[in-house]
Design a protein around this motif. Structure first.
Motif, PDB file in Angstrom:
ATOM      1  N   ILE A 232       0.837  -1.204   0.000  1.00 27.83           N
ATOM      2  CA  ILE A 232       0.000   0.000   0.000  1.00 27.83           C
ATOM      3  C   ILE A 232       0.867   1.248   0.000  1.00 27.83           C
ATOM      4  CG2 ILE A 232      -1.674   1.332   1.344  1.00 27.83           C
ATOM      5  CD1 ILE A 232      -2.812  -1.377   2.327  1.00 27.83           C
ATOM      6  N   GLY A 233       1.903   1.257   0.831  1.00 24.78           N
ATOM      7  CA  GLY A 233       2.789   2.406   0.901  1.00 24.78           C
ATOM      8  C   GLY A 233       3.528   2.649  -0.399  1.00 24.78           C
ATOM      9  N   CYS A 234       4.071   1.593  -0.997  1.00 18.75           N
ATOM     10  CA  CYS A 234       4.797   1.720  -2.261  1.00 18.75           C
ATOM     11  C   CYS A 234       3.874   2.207  -3.372  1.00 18.75           C
ATOM     12  CB  CYS A 234       5.423   0.370  -2.632  1.00 18.75           C
ATOM     13  SG  CYS A 234       6.497   0.434  -4.088  1.00 18.75           S
ATOM     14  N   HIS A 235       2.699   1.621  -3.455  1.00 21.40           N
ATOM     15  CA  HIS A 235       1.704   2.011  -4.459  1.00 21.40           C
ATOM     16  C   HIS A 235       1.324   3.482  -4.271  1.00 21.40           C
ATOM     17  CE1 HIS A 235      -2.110   0.532  -6.760  1.00 21.40           C
ATOM     18  NE2 HIS A 235      -1.773   1.755  -7.131  1.00 21.40           N
ATOM     19  N   ALA A 236       1.091   3.875  -3.020  1.00 22.82           N
ATOM     20  CA  ALA A 236       0.723   5.266  -2.740  1.00 22.82           C
ATOM     21  C   ALA A 236       1.850   6.213  -3.140  1.00 22.82           C
ATOM     22  CB  ALA A 236       0.392   5.429  -1.260  1.00 22.82           C
ATOM     23  N   GLY A 237       3.087   5.804  -2.885  1.00 27.06           N
ATOM     24  CA  GLY A 237       4.226   6.641  -3.251  1.00 27.06           C
ATOM     25  C   GLY A 237       4.306   6.884  -4.743  1.00 27.06           C
ATOM     26  N   TRP A 238       4.014   5.860  -5.522  1.00 23.53           N
ATOM     27  CA  TRP A 238       4.019   6.011  -6.986  1.00 23.53           C
ATOM     28  C   TRP A 238       2.892   6.919  -7.449  1.00 23.53           C
ATOM     29  CZ3 TRP A 238       4.585   0.029  -7.907  1.00 23.53           C
ATOM     30  CH2 TRP A 238       5.934  -0.325  -7.748  1.00 23.53           C
ATOM     31  N   VAL A 239       1.669   6.623  -6.989  1.00 23.77           N
ATOM     32  CA  VAL A 239       0.510   7.414  -7.420  1.00 23.77           C
ATOM     33  C   VAL A 239       0.677   8.872  -7.003  1.00 23.77           C
ATOM     34  CG1 VAL A 239      -1.986   7.725  -7.157  1.00 23.77           C
ATOM     35  CG2 VAL A 239      -1.035   5.424  -7.359  1.00 23.77           C
ATOM     36  N   TRP A 240       1.189   9.096  -5.820  1.00 30.92           N
ATOM     37  CA  TRP A 240       1.414  10.444  -5.301  1.00 30.92           C
ATOM     38  C   TRP A 240       2.312  11.248  -6.237  1.00 30.92           C
ATOM     39  CZ3 TRP A 240       5.133  11.662  -0.710  1.00 30.92           C
ATOM     40  CH2 TRP A 240       5.008  13.013  -0.357  1.00 30.92           C
ATOM     41  N   GLN A 241       3.437  10.661  -6.599  1.00 31.39           N
ATOM     42  CA  GLN A 241       4.382  11.368  -7.470  1.00 31.39           C
ATOM     43  C   GLN A 241       3.798  11.627  -8.862  1.00 31.39           C
ATOM     44  OE1 GLN A 241       8.787  10.111  -6.775  1.00 31.39           O
ATOM     45  NE2 GLN A 241       7.530   8.347  -6.238  1.00 31.39           N
ATOM     46  N   ILE A 242       3.063  10.654  -9.372  1.00 31.10           N
ATOM     47  CA  ILE A 242       2.467  10.825 -10.697  1.00 31.10           C
ATOM     48  C   ILE A 242       1.434  11.944 -10.669  1.00 31.10           C
ATOM     49  CG2 ILE A 242       0.967   9.736 -12.421  1.00 31.10           C
ATOM     50  CD1 ILE A 242       2.416   7.092 -11.824  1.00 31.10           C
ATOM     51  N   LYS A 243       0.607  11.986  -9.609  1.00 29.93           N
ATOM     52  CA  LYS A 243      -0.405  13.039  -9.503  1.00 29.93           C
ATOM     53  C   LYS A 243       0.235  14.416  -9.419  1.00 29.93           C
ATOM     54  CE  LYS A 243      -4.461  10.716  -7.570  1.00 29.93           C
ATOM     55  NZ  LYS A 243      -5.359  11.251  -8.611  1.00 29.93           N
ATOM     56  N   VAL A 244       1.261  14.543  -8.582  1.00 29.64           N
ATOM     57  CA  VAL A 244       1.927  15.841  -8.431  1.00 29.64           C
ATOM     58  C   VAL A 244       2.624  16.233  -9.725  1.00 29.64           C
ATOM     59  CG1 VAL A 244       3.766  17.075  -7.218  1.00 29.64           C
ATOM     60  CG2 VAL A 244       2.205  15.598  -5.936  1.00 29.64           C
ATOM     61  N   SER A 245       3.268  15.259 -10.372  1.00 25.85           N
ATOM     62  CA  SER A 245       3.963  15.527 -11.632  1.00 25.85           C
ATOM     63  C   SER A 245       2.990  16.013 -12.708  1.00 25.85           C
ATOM     64  CB  SER A 245       4.688  14.270 -12.109  1.00 25.85           C
ATOM     65  OG  SER A 245       5.340  14.490 -13.336  1.00 25.85           O
ATOM     66  N   ARG A 246       1.831  15.394 -12.782  1.00 18.99           N
ATOM     67  CA  ARG A 246       0.845  15.780 -13.795  1.00 18.99           C
ATOM     68  C   ARG A 246       0.278  17.172 -13.504  1.00 18.99           C
ATOM     69  NH1 ARG A 246      -3.402  11.115 -15.003  1.00 18.99           N
ATOM     70  NH2 ARG A 246      -3.918  12.587 -16.657  1.00 18.99           N
TER      71      ARG A 246
END
Length: 297
Positions: A232-246
């Motif tokens: 969950i933490g790893c998945h959240a870390g990826w989604v978080w960065q993608i959202k901020v990047s976009r």
């Protein structure tokens, strides 16, 4: 082998049932509430809700405990989540930096950015990333992977669960039906289009990347018996960065290395992510083999 095939198709049956019910409920909801959202979006959200709700009867049917899903005791779970979040940031950040260096991602200078506005994007991004990761990990690395592992070899279970995880992201219809033209069968039409989208060649590189993402998370889940918090933490870390990047960057469609990302999906996933994660998976497996060889000596 036939049993494996039947078990592999069972999640698809559940998905089709959920999507069909959502198609009917979506029309009924708009008929009552009015023209509040596009029907396709309503169906997508209801389908996801139904899939998440299906966890509870399926948990009872399979006689699973929450530990079988991969949940550790609370203190350990929170520690795993923090470790996973750090892992997610460390594994995706090099990809995002490279995309920026290659001019695939360019700073969005058309908007006025302040420290407060960026902080807001970062905070909201993390909040929604955790919600997304929690739901998807319970569903795919919790229920689905754990259920398949009981019926088939781990490699097959990891592969099938990762394919379903990736495919669900592309169960989408882009057609818009005017509210005045909606009929009880409109939802079924959109549902058929959403399943047909799996055959769209434009999604292939992003679909493959998400399969690799699913395999990576499944390996995390299977290496430690109760490690869903790490996933969950790893998945959240990826989604978080993608959202901020976009939010902060745009995709430069004129970039020479644009082939490294899939512009149909999110402009991040694509061949670069696939290659990078495969390299990490190979390294982890090689390290484990080396450790086992040393331990054997």
């Amino acid at each position: 082998m036939m049993r494996w095939f039947a078990y592999a198709l069972a999640p698809l049956v559940v998905l089709v049932i959920a999507a069909t019910i959502a198609s009917m409920l979506g029309y009924g909801l708009l008929w009552i509430a009015g023209d509040i959202l596009p029907l396709a979006k309503v169906i997508s959200k209801i389908t996801l809700i139904l899939l998440l709700l299906s966890i509870f009867p399926l948990k009872k049917y399979l006689q699973f405990s929450w530990a079988d899903f991969g949940f550790a005791p609370k203190a350990i779970f929170y520690k795993q989540f923090g470790q996973g979040l750090a892992l997610g940031v460390l594994t995706l950040l090099p990809v995002l930096l490279l995309l920026y260096w290659l001019d695939i991602h360019v700073w969005d200078d058309t908007r006025q950015w302040t420290a407060a506005k960026i902080a807001e994007k970062v905070g909201l991004g993390l909040f929604f990333a955790v919600l997304i990761a929690l739901g998807e990990e319970i569903l795919f690395r919790g229920l689905l992977l754990s259920g398949l592992r009981r019926k088939m070899p781990i490699v097959v279970a990891v592969t099938i669960s990762s394919i379903y995880y990736a495919a669900l992201h592309f169960l989408k219809s882009k057609s818009q039906i005017d509210y005045a033209n909606l009929t009880p069968s409109s939802g079924l039409t959109l549902m058929a289009e959403a399943f047909t989208n799996w055959l769209n060649p434009a999604i292939f590189s992003a679909l493959l990347a998400l399969v690799v993402v699913g395999v990576f998370l499944a390996i995390l889940r299977t290496r430690v018996p109760q490690s869903l918090g790490l996933c969950i933490g790893c998945h959240a870390g990826w989604v978080w960065q993608i959202k901020v990047s976009r939010d902060l960057f745009n995709v430069n469609l004129q970039a020479d290395s644009l082939f490294l990302v899939n512009t149909y999906y999110d402009g991040v996933l694509g061949p670069l992510v696939s290659i990078w994660l495969v390299a990490l998976i190979v390294y982890c497996l090689w390290s484990k083999l080396q450790s086992n060889a040393c331990y054997g000596d």
